[in-house]
Motif scaffolding. Structure first.
Motif, PDB file in Angstrom:
ATOM      1  N   LEU A   6       5.095   5.855  -0.686  1.00  0.00           N
ATOM      2  CA  LEU A   6       5.092   4.526  -0.064  1.00  0.00           C
ATOM      3  C   LEU A   6       5.023   3.420  -1.107  1.00  0.00           C
ATOM      4  CD1 LEU A   6       2.694   4.944   2.980  1.00  0.00           C
ATOM      5  CD2 LEU A   6       5.167   4.757   3.004  1.00  0.00           C
ATOM      6  N   ILE A   7       4.187   3.619  -2.111  1.00  0.00           N
ATOM      7  CA  ILE A   7       4.019   2.596  -3.136  1.00  0.00           C
ATOM      8  C   ILE A   7       5.331   2.333  -3.865  1.00  0.00           C
ATOM      9  CG2 ILE A   7       2.931   2.114  -5.368  1.00  0.00           C
ATOM     10  CD1 ILE A   7       0.444   3.547  -4.270  1.00  0.00           C
ATOM     11  N   ALA A  17       4.540  -3.526   5.302  1.00  0.00           N
ATOM     12  CA  ALA A  17       3.411  -2.709   5.731  1.00  0.00           C
ATOM     13  C   ALA A  17       3.982  -1.362   6.160  1.00  0.00           C
ATOM     14  CB  ALA A  17       2.673  -3.356   6.881  1.00  0.00           C
ATOM     15  N   ARG A  18       3.577  -0.302   5.477  1.00  0.00           N
ATOM     16  CA  ARG A  18       4.114   1.028   5.776  1.00  0.00           C
ATOM     17  C   ARG A  18       2.979   2.004   6.006  1.00  0.00           C
ATOM     18  NH1 ARG A  18       9.542   1.843   2.281  1.00  0.00           N
ATOM     19  NH2 ARG A  18      10.437  -0.143   2.858  1.00  0.00           N
ATOM     20  N   VAL A  26      -2.069   3.965   4.874  1.00  0.00           N
ATOM     21  CA  VAL A  26      -1.382   2.690   5.017  1.00  0.00           C
ATOM     22  C   VAL A  26      -1.251   2.032   3.646  1.00  0.00           C
ATOM     23  CG1 VAL A  26      -3.476   1.384   5.531  1.00  0.00           C
ATOM     24  CG2 VAL A  26      -1.304   0.545   6.331  1.00  0.00           C
ATOM     25  N   PHE A  27      -0.117   1.403   3.420  1.00  0.00           N
ATOM     26  CA  PHE A  27       0.144   0.651   2.198  1.00  0.00           C
ATOM     27  C   PHE A  27       0.763  -0.675   2.607  1.00  0.00           C
ATOM     28  CE2 PHE A  27       2.912  -0.678  -1.275  1.00  0.00           C
ATOM     29  CZ  PHE A  27       1.996  -0.711  -2.300  1.00  0.00           C
ATOM     30  N   GLU A  28       0.148  -1.774   2.176  1.00  0.00           N
ATOM     31  CA  GLU A  28       0.624  -3.096   2.559  1.00  0.00           C
ATOM     32  C   GLU A  28       0.772  -3.993   1.335  1.00  0.00           C
ATOM     33  OE1 GLU A  28      -1.074  -4.626   6.509  1.00  0.00           O
ATOM     34  OE2 GLU A  28      -2.701  -3.437   5.610  1.00  0.00           O
ATOM     35  N   THR A  29       1.831  -4.772   1.337  1.00  0.00           N
ATOM     36  CA  THR A  29       1.980  -5.849   0.362  1.00  0.00           C
ATOM     37  C   THR A  29       2.120  -7.146   1.149  1.00  0.00           C
ATOM     38  OG1 THR A  29       4.365  -5.541   0.266  1.00  0.00           O
ATOM     39  CG2 THR A  29       3.068  -4.403  -1.392  1.00  0.00           C
ATOM     40  N   ILE A  39      -1.712  -6.345  -2.896  1.00  0.00           N
ATOM     41  CA  ILE A  39      -1.453  -4.961  -2.518  1.00  0.00           C
ATOM     42  C   ILE A  39      -2.738  -4.341  -1.995  1.00  0.00           C
ATOM     43  CG2 ILE A  39      -0.779  -2.702  -3.377  1.00  0.00           C
ATOM     44  CD1 ILE A  39       0.816  -4.138  -5.540  1.00  0.00           C
ATOM     45  N   SER A  40      -2.618  -3.645  -0.879  1.00  0.00           N
ATOM     46  CA  SER A  40      -3.762  -2.898  -0.364  1.00  0.00           C
ATOM     47  C   SER A  40      -3.271  -1.536   0.129  1.00  0.00           C
ATOM     48  CB  SER A  40      -4.467  -3.655   0.759  1.00  0.00           C
ATOM     49  OG  SER A  40      -3.616  -3.774   1.874  1.00  0.00           O
ATOM     50  N   ALA A  41      -4.100  -0.526  -0.102  1.00  0.00           N
ATOM     51  CA  ALA A  41      -3.782   0.828   0.323  1.00  0.00           C
ATOM     52  C   ALA A  41      -5.068   1.482   0.792  1.00  0.00           C
ATOM     53  CB  ALA A  41      -3.172   1.618  -0.830  1.00  0.00           C
ATOM     54  N   GLY A  42      -4.953   2.346   1.775  1.00  0.00           N
ATOM     55  CA  GLY A  42      -6.147   3.022   2.247  1.00  0.00           C
ATOM     56  C   GLY A  42      -5.892   3.908   3.443  1.00  0.00           C
TER      57      GLY A  42
END
Length: 83
Positions: A6-7, A17-18, A26-29, A39-42
């Protein structure tokens, strides 16, 4: 591995947002006011991860039990053939 995919599959020029692995990762920019990307992932939903852990634990436990049973049978056969 899914999170790394995803990244590296997101573009650098837009906000996305994927999700992966049944919505658990979840991975969001998000584009900020100054043009930078945040960038957030979790983990969003831990249920699929827990199910995967339980299934893998059960499978590995079964494999270990089968291996021990086969090893004991081999030892019994070797002892029987030598006597």
């Amino acid at each position: 591995m899914s999170l790394l995919t995803l990244i590296f599959s997101t573009g650098a020029d837009k906000a996305v947002a994927r999700q992966a692995f049944f919505g658990s990762l979840v991975f969001e920019t998000v584009e900020k006011d100054n043009g930078a990307l945040a960038i957030s992932a979790g983990v969003e939903n831990p249920a699929p991860l827990i199910v995967l852990f339980l299934v893998l634990t059960a499978v590995l436990t079964m494999i270990q039990a089968i291996y021990r049973g086969l090893k004991q049978r081999r030892e019994r056969l070797l002892n029987a053939s030598s006597s």
